[in-house]
Scaffold this active site. Sequence first.
Site, PDB file in Angstrom:
ATOM      1  N   HIS A 266     -32.677 -52.867  45.632  1.00  0.00           N
ATOM      2  CA  HIS A 266     -33.094 -52.091  46.797  1.00  0.00           C
ATOM      3  C   HIS A 266     -34.074 -52.889  47.665  1.00  0.00           C
ATOM      4  O   HIS A 266     -33.851 -53.074  48.872  1.00  0.00           O
ATOM      5  CB  HIS A 266     -33.753 -50.789  46.318  1.00  0.00           C
ATOM      6  N   GLU A 267     -35.134 -53.369  47.035  1.00  0.00           N
ATOM      7  CA  GLU A 267     -36.146 -54.105  47.801  1.00  0.00           C
ATOM      8  C   GLU A 267     -35.587 -55.434  48.315  1.00  0.00           C
ATOM      9  O   GLU A 267     -35.982 -55.909  49.393  1.00  0.00           O
ATOM     10  CB  GLU A 267     -37.392 -54.338  46.943  1.00  0.00           C
TER      11      GLU A 267
END
Length: 501
Positions: A266-267
């Site tokens: 995600h990051e």
Amino acid sequence: MTNQQKLKQLFKLLEEIDAYGRSLGKLQFDMECCAPEEGMAQAGEDMAILGKQFHKLTHSRKYQRLVCELYEDSEGLSPVQKKAVEHLYDAYKKTKNFTPQFAFEMDLAANKAYGDWLAAKKANDFSLFRDAFASLVDYTRRAIDLRDDKYPTYYTACLDDFEKGGNEGQLDAFFSALKARIVPLMHRIVKEGKPIREDFLSRPCPIPQQEAFSRYLLKEEGLRESALVLMTTEHPFTTSFGPRDVRVTTHYYEDNFISNIFSTMHEGGHALFMQNEPEEVYANHCDNNMSNAMHETISRFFENIIGRSEAFIHFVYPKLQELSGDTFADVSERELYEAVNIARPSLIRTESDELTYCLHILVRYELEKAFVNGEITVDQVPALWNAKYKEYLGVDVPGDDVGCLQDVHWSGSYGYFPSYALGNAYGVQILRTMEKDFDVFAAVREGQLSKVAAWLKEHVFSIASLTDPDEWIRAITGESLNVDYFLDYLEDKYTKLYELK
């Protein structure tokens, strides 16, 4: 003086302003990643003092004059330069009536709120956050009252800050459509779905092995390692100080290796966006002006659409086995794929599955809309949170630490949460367009994520800071946001996964 000469003067001012902005960001990063508990208050005060100087620079007569003159007459500026001025003018309008003291006090309140939230979550005690929370909501309303532009509600103003042009009516309809199809599908899975093996999901996996796998995942996503930092924090986030300095954070749980895998994916999606806007955009102080939903589109795209796909699990399965030693030796590729896609009602948003995730966002959307608009008080938030989790997800909330204190967002601002759900929907719509150009999952299965990244760079990243959300998605896919793409994707995926009739 020509407009290009004025722009040159403005950009010279921006060089100093941006230096203060980066310094504030680095202090924030330090506070959230490595500052000792007793140093939190000092860090917050330092940030507020620097913020006072930042406010002074962005409210100087020369800066304001140049921004306003170039906004009113942009002849001779390139399209990117015009858009940069437009972003600066929008930001100026929202804070132009702030006094230096008000800006300082608001910064101080926000910085204090983060430390209080951290302490409250650790102690599982909402009362430790209550006063800072109420103060920040009050400052948010007062700041909106100071704007020249008026909005139907306070929350509409917050939404417009994160998703230009967004409003409560659009989001009410969006979430209503999600709830209408997700809740029945979730009930079918609970009632009819085949059992999925999950005993290994809580199997201890040493943190050094998880960190090694995180670095592997970020590299595969296409990130430049020489322009990247990976650290840990309580609530993972990504921040950027330009394309050559992007900071990714995650959180390791020894008994939940899945959490870190998808947190990192995600990051990493955010970081990829930050490293890959066009050089002209960076050079003209126009970068990182996309909406939050645009950003969340890419982070959720890599976390779920790519990361939880059969193709990606096939690709990373050998590396996971290699880096984890014998930890998952008895887990087949298919078992891993099914396990990382288990759908069930749960307590924690960041750990929730792809299907029920938007229901977690719905709870937050309804609550922050209510307390920002003054329909409820912050004192009512814990009980209402628990009631909504019971109503929408059928789960009991045992404590505030896994309830209304689980997210960091309300210690900073309001109106961000809907961006996550919008990002989910944008992502599948973009996927369907990308699939017209090449076989996406065939490429992923072979580890060719560079093809995905290159397509996104050309079609998605290149225009993000130059368009509003509707212009952006129409330019990419040929139509405005259509939530049916996302809902059809969920129904198809989970019907097959759980072998529903």
